[in-house]
Design a protein around this motif. Structure first.
Motif, PDB file in Angstrom:
ATOM      1  N   MET A  44      -6.960  -1.073   0.082  1.00 41.77           N
ATOM      2  CA  MET A  44      -6.323  -0.926  -1.052  1.00 41.77           C
ATOM      3  C   MET A  44      -7.224  -0.980  -2.399  1.00 41.77           C
TER       4      MET A  44
ATOM      5  N   HIS B  27       0.812  -1.239   0.074  1.00 42.48           N
ATOM      6  CA  HIS B  27       0.072   0.010   0.229  1.00 42.48           C
ATOM      7  C   HIS B  27       0.770   1.420   0.060  1.00 42.48           C
TER       8      HIS B  27
ATOM      9  N   SER C 155     -11.593   6.394   2.961  1.00 41.23           N
ATOM     10  CA  SER C 155     -12.401   5.649   2.010  1.00 41.23           C
ATOM     11  C   SER C 155     -13.720   5.531   1.715  1.00 41.23           C
TER      12      SER C 155
ATOM     13  N   ARG D 204      -3.329  -2.942 -13.031  1.00 40.06           N
ATOM     14  CA  ARG D 204      -4.115  -2.772 -11.743  1.00 40.06           C
ATOM     15  C   ARG D 204      -5.216  -4.110 -11.729  1.00 40.06           C
TER      16      ARG D 204
ATOM     17  N   PHE E 204      -2.576   4.510  -7.431  1.00 36.31           N
ATOM     18  CA  PHE E 204      -3.946   4.158  -7.005  1.00 36.31           C
ATOM     19  C   PHE E 204      -4.678   4.756  -7.954  1.00 36.31           C
TER      20      PHE E 204
ATOM     21  N   ALA F 277      -8.920   2.128  -2.563  1.00 30.90           N
ATOM     22  CA  ALA F 277      -7.915   3.010  -3.506  1.00 30.90           C
ATOM     23  C   ALA F 277      -7.696   2.717  -4.879  1.00 30.90           C
ATOM     24  N   LEU F 278      -8.172   1.528  -5.232  1.00 27.24           N
ATOM     25  CA  LEU F 278      -8.025   1.473  -6.844  1.00 27.24           C
ATOM     26  C   LEU F 278      -9.198   1.793  -7.470  1.00 27.24           C
ATOM     27  N   LYS F 279     -10.127   2.276  -6.741  1.00 22.37           N
ATOM     28  CA  LYS F 279     -11.426   2.633  -7.556  1.00 22.37           C
ATOM     29  C   LYS F 279     -12.013   1.840  -8.306  1.00 22.37           C
TER      30      LYS F 279
ATOM     31  N   LEU G 123       2.425   1.696  -3.392  1.00 25.20           N
ATOM     32  CA  LEU G 123       1.477   2.128  -4.513  1.00 25.20           C
ATOM     33  C   LEU G 123       1.238   3.588  -4.163  1.00 25.20           C
ATOM     34  N   GLU G 124       1.174   3.945  -2.988  1.00 24.87           N
ATOM     35  CA  GLU G 124       0.840   5.396  -2.472  1.00 24.87           C
ATOM     36  C   GLU G 124       1.855   6.224  -3.065  1.00 24.87           C
TER      37      GLU G 124
END
Length: 632
Positions: free
Chosen positions: A104, A63, A143, A79, A72, A107-109, A66-67
């Motif tokens: 996570m 995490h 989130s 992805r 993200f 955060a990956l929408k 990726l941030e």
């Protein structure tokens, strides 16, 4: 870029939206449940605790990477592959790991069914209060709030439901509750509520969105425990939006109950109570709720509690509520309904159908009656409303009924509230006063309360006698039943309010010259003098009553010694001379407002009658002793 798929998660959760432990810890009672189709599920093989800890640490590192890499969202090329891997890990069924994965994944929408599934995952984990610390450490709140703020309500209705359900559980933790407020949860929920309120009743979504409102309003109910959120509710217009919900969802008892709980909390704070009391539209809704859900005790008791708070200190609120069409009829109908419930319960107990052990707390019916009578007591403070209520046969009859079948030992608060309301109504000397018609019967009932060991009950009984003793028939009753001896004895109570009320009864009795001799019994004169000495400097109203009583008693005085004992004469001469000295009398440390009030009463009420009494005693006292005035 391929479409992410969460195939394995379909079998993860095998529970409906039930009454989890989080409900009990949040609200202390069963909460409304929703029926959601269950998911078939086979438990995967669970790794060891060490392996789970390693996976959690790996997720934390991933995490962070990726941030830091700004990967993200939906722009990360790998992805889809990453999501498939995360989905597989979800099936392990570990709550600590699940939270890190959920954070996570969000955060990956993700969208659509995958958003729904991750919301279900968070909901499932949040139900267990043991996970509160995990939620706090993993910073999941941002989130969840982002979902409510940015996702489309129409296409994600069910995801919103689980997301809000999770937030509701999370809001039961004091630390997380503060975080929610600081992260703008009140404003986010307010905006979501506005969206839902824009849906028309004939829209197919109207009913399903009701489930969402249950969770939303339950969350707000927790949020209003904090001062900041109460301020935000009042300033943002969220309170008005809640009224819109109430108007539109009048048939939904769960939503109504949640909103009424919110207003119940708000009405307990002075600033919030004043804001609610200022809008007459609210009274119409409260009356509509009471009429529609009259037998739903949990809702009724809270509405009546709010009305009691709104009318406690606000004379305008008393008048506005009472002017609403059907307000008195609604209160009478509720009184009759719950009085009947209470009588039936008492009958069942008497017949041995219920446990005969002494009940420590009021029953549900008694709880409604306690709060309902409080509303009537508050309303009766307004002069116009009080005069109308004093002439209302139904209301007075119901209050009298409470005193007839209840003792202070049965339900202290209920009996005392009934006596206090009768006291308020007995103040009004109006045409067709039912209190006046029933005055002797009420006096009989008050004897039971007067003889109890409950000092609050005794005080209320004495207060009612203070008003009723203005009638000749009640004065005769007091003499006949020797109630006056009890009033004289109460002068020794060293309780300022009790002495004030007891002295009021004695004052009324001494209006009749044939009854003045009673003050000679039980050491009445000495006790009055002692009360003057003990309470005079701090309560000029009480001091004034005592002087008026002694003035009446000594009207036909020919010689002070024939009227008073020598010790009482000397004490009175010293006290009255001291109390009439302004510098000494007003030498008390009160704040400015109280000092001004104190001085006004001394000048206008006490001083004139005290001066006359002093002059009378001095002019009829042949053996004046030197008087030394000292401070007291």
């Amino acid at each position: 870029m391929g479409q992410e798929s969460w195939g394995g998660f379909q079998g993860f959760w095998g529970e409906g939206w039930g009454q989890g432990p989080g409900h009990a810890r949040l609200f202390g009672e069963a909460q409304p449940s929703l029926t959601i189709p269950p998911y078939n599920f086979q438990n995967p093989v669970r790794p060891s605790e060490d392996n789970i800890e390693n996976l959690c640490r790996a997720c934390t590192s991933l995490h962070q990477a990726l941030e830091e890499g700004n990967m993200f969202g939906k722009r990360f090329k790998r992805r889809s592959a990453l999501l498939k891997l995360l989905y597989k890990l979800v099936d392990i069924g570990s709550d600590p790991l699940g939270l890190k994965l959920a954070r996570m994944i969000l955060a990956l929408k993700v969208s659509g069914k995958n958003l729904l599934n991750v919301c279900k995952l968070v909901f499932k984990i949040s139900r267990n209060e043991k996970n509160d610390s995990l939620i706090q450490n993993d910073s999941l709140l941002d989130s969840l709030l982002e979902i409510l703020r940015f996702e489309d309500l129409q296409t994600n209705n069910e995801a919103f439901l689980y997301c809000l359900g999770a937030i509701k559980f999370i809001s039961g933790n004091a630390v997380l509750l503060n975080e929610l407020v600081n992260k703008g949860a009140v404003e986010i929920l307010f905006q979501l509520m506005k969206q839902i309120n824009n849906i028309k009743e004939n829209d197919t979504r109207f009913s399903s969105l009701g489930h969402l409102l249950v969770q939303l309003t339950a969350t707000l109910r927790n949020l209003v425990d904090l001062p900041l959120s109460r301020c935000q509710l009042l300033c943002s217009g969220a309170v008005s939006e809640l009224w819109v919900v109430l108007e539109k969802r009048m048939n939904d008892k769960d939503i109504c109950t949640n909103i009424i709980r919110i207003f119940s909390k708000l009405s307990s704070y002075n600033d919030c109570c004043a804001a609610l009391a200022a809008c007459s539209r609210y009274y119409v809704l409260f009356l509509a709720l009471l009429n529609k859900h009259q037998k739903k005790q949990d809702l009724v008791v809270r509405v009546v509690f709010i009305l009691g708070n709104l009318t406690a200190k606000n004379n305008q609120a008393r008048e506005q509520f009472f002017k609403e069409k059907g307000s008195a009829d609604t209160l009478i109908s509720l009184f009759q309904t719950y009085n009947e419930f209470d009588l039936n319960t008492k009958k069942e107990k008497r017949e041995g159908k219920e446990n005969k052990s002494k009940q420590k707390h009021p029953s549900e019916a008694e709880d409604v009656l306690i709060k309902l009578i409080r509303v009537l007591a508050n309303l009766s403070i307004h002069p116009n409303v009080g005069a109308v209520l004093a002439a209302n046969h139904h209301i007075v009859a119901l209050l009298v009924t409470v005193l007839e079948y209840k003792s202070v030992d049965d339900c202290e608060e209920l009996v005392i509230n009934a006596a206090a309301t009768i006291n308020n109504l007995s103040y009004y000397k109006v045409r067709n006063s039912v209190i006046e018609d029933k005055k002797l019967h009420i006096a009989e009932l008050l004897l039971k309360l007067l003889m109890s060991s409950n000092m609050d009950g005794v005080l209320e009984a004495v207060r009612v006698f203070g008003n009723l003793s203005q009638y000749l028939e009640v004065c005769d009753f007091i003499i006949q039943k020797k109630v006056y001896k009890f009033m004289i004895a109460l002068l020794d109570a060293k309780h300022q309010d009790v002495c004030f009320s007891a002295c009021g009864v004695l004052l009324n009795l001494t209006v009749d010259k044939n009854k003045r001799a009673i003050l000679k019994e039980e050491g009445g004169i000495k006790k009055l003098v002692d009360c003057l000495r003990d309470f005079g400097p701090t309560d000029w109203q009480l001091a004034c009553l005592i002087c008026k009583t002694l003035w009446n008693y000594s009207e036909n005085i020919t010689n002070a010694a024939s009227c008073f004992e020598e010790d009482d004469i000397n004490t009175l001469l010293v006290l009255l001379a001291s109390f009439l000295d302004e510098e000494l009398a007003l030498d008390y440390n009160f704040d400015k407002d109280l000092r001004d009030y104190h001085k006004l009463y001394w000048e206008t009420e006490f001083k004139p009658v005290a001066q006359k009494l002093l002059n009378r005693i001095q002019s009829h006292h042949s053996f004046l002793q030197p008087i030394t005035i000292t401070s007291f």
